[in-house]
Design an enzyme around this catalytic site. Structure first.
Site, PDB file in Angstrom:
ATOM      1  N   ARG A  21      15.533  17.897  83.915  1.00 17.95           N
ATOM      2  CA  ARG A  21      16.255  18.974  83.244  1.00 17.95           C
ATOM      3  C   ARG A  21      15.661  19.233  81.859  1.00 17.95           C
ATOM      4  O   ARG A  21      15.548  20.384  81.441  1.00 17.95           O
ATOM      5  CB  ARG A  21      17.745  18.633  83.140  1.00 17.95           C
ATOM      6  CG  ARG A  21      18.443  18.592  84.494  1.00 17.95           C
ATOM      7  CD  ARG A  21      19.922  18.319  84.366  1.00 17.95           C
ATOM      8  NE  ARG A  21      20.626  19.437  83.779  1.00 17.95           N
ATOM      9  CZ  ARG A  21      21.900  19.387  83.364  1.00 17.95           C
ATOM     10  NH1 ARG A  21      22.582  18.254  83.460  1.00 17.95           N
ATOM     11  NH2 ARG A  21      22.485  20.453  82.850  1.00 17.95           N
ATOM     12  N   CYS A  44      23.440  16.675  75.304  1.00 13.38           N
ATOM     13  CA  CYS A  44      23.201  16.566  76.745  1.00 13.38           C
ATOM     14  C   CYS A  44      23.462  17.937  77.337  1.00 13.38           C
ATOM     15  O   CYS A  44      23.084  18.949  76.745  1.00 13.38           O
ATOM     16  CB  CYS A  44      24.077  15.479  77.363  1.00 13.38           C
ATOM     17  SG  CYS A  44      25.852  15.725  77.111  1.00 13.38           S
TER      18      CYS A  44
END
Length: 295
Positions: A180, A238
């Site tokens: 990611r 995050c």
């Protein structure tokens, strides 16, 4: 004592009759069945905490997928769990404390000090041969007197502007999975990649294969390899401010105090004016020109 409590220490508190509020924060991205998992087996007297509705408010593009509730909302919720001033609170989940750390951070941010993560979580309790309960547990409310800090803010945090500026003077860590960060895969947010200047530091590397946090010296070496020093400011994000709290806890175990970006990449990537970098490199210098950066 730090952020962690061992299974043996919690069992000893139970045996001694010491008042302890135990909170089960069963949640994982893509798994909406935390309450069902809880009902199937949980620590004795543990109260279920729904991360999506009790540790966050509804998602908005401007604030990300899991915006923090207001102080007043969080105070009311914590009282429903049975937390009183002076209690010891232990939070756990079944995913290496990746979700429970969000609750740990929020209570600490509200000025509540005696809150811990059960190291190893539910699996550690089960592996020790300790009993589990099934079905719902009632919160031991008694006198309800949990009070948050009037303005919160007991734990350092930053916003999008702070995240944009952070790499110029400190280390900004991206706690998501490497794919990611690199922009190879993005299951939920509108753009793939990372905040320019951020360094990849997946949260999963904070724990061993059984879900226990690594020893403090190993965590310290890990973060030092990422450029973190006692005199270097560090911040973490995050996807939506959940697993980044786990990294804040790991950094504390290692002896570093870190700021959290609660909105995280879900907030950042929803703002088309903010640049996104891809690839292995932080790409901070190129990203300063704006737009999407290939690294």
């Amino acid at each position: 004592m730090g952020p962690l409590m061992a299974v043996q220490a919690l069992a000893a508190r139970f045996d001694a009759g010491h008042r302890t509020v135990v909170l089960d924060v069963r949640w994982a991205l893509g798994d909406p069945h935390g309450r069902e998992h809880y009902l199937g087996g949980h620590l004795p007297r543990a109260v279920f905490v729904d991360l999506a509705t009790e540790l966050a408010t509804p998602a908005t593009p401007a604030r990300g997928r899991h915006p923090l509730p207001t102080d007043a909302e969080f105070q009311e919720t914590a009282r429903r769990w049975g937390i009183n001033n002076g209690d010891v609170v232990v939070a756990y989940d079944n995913s290496g404390n990746m979700a429970a750390a969000r609750l740990w951070w929020m209570l600490r941010n509200a000025g509540f000090q005696d809150v811990y993560l059960l190291d190893g979580g539910l699996a550690a309790w089960r592996d020790a041969g300790l009993p589990l309960d099934t079905g719902p547990a009632e919160a031991a409310v008694g006198r309800v007197s949990f009070d948050v800090s009037p303005a919160g803010g007991r734990m350092p945090s930053i916003d999008a502007a702070g995240a944009a500026d952070w790499p110029a003077t400190g280390v900004l860590l991206d706690a998501r999975a490497g794919e990611r960060y690199r922009g190879e895969f993005e299951p939920v947010d509108p753009r793939a990649g990372h905040i320019p200047g951020a360094r990849s530091a997946p949260t999963t590397a904070n724990v061993d294969g059984a879900g226990y946090f690594l020893p403090a010296d190993e965590l310290r070496r890990r973060f030092e390899d990422l450029g973190i020093r006692d005199d270097v400011p560090v911040a973490v994000y995050c996807g939506s401010g959940v697993t980044a709290a786990h990294e804040v806890a790991a950094l504390e175990i290692a002896g570093f105090r870190a700021a959290l970006y609660p909105g995280s990449f879900s907030e950042w990537s929803n703002n088309p004016a903010l640049p996104v970098a891809t690839g292995n490199r932080p790409s901070g210098d190129a990203a300063a020109r704006g737009g999407s950066v290939e690294g």
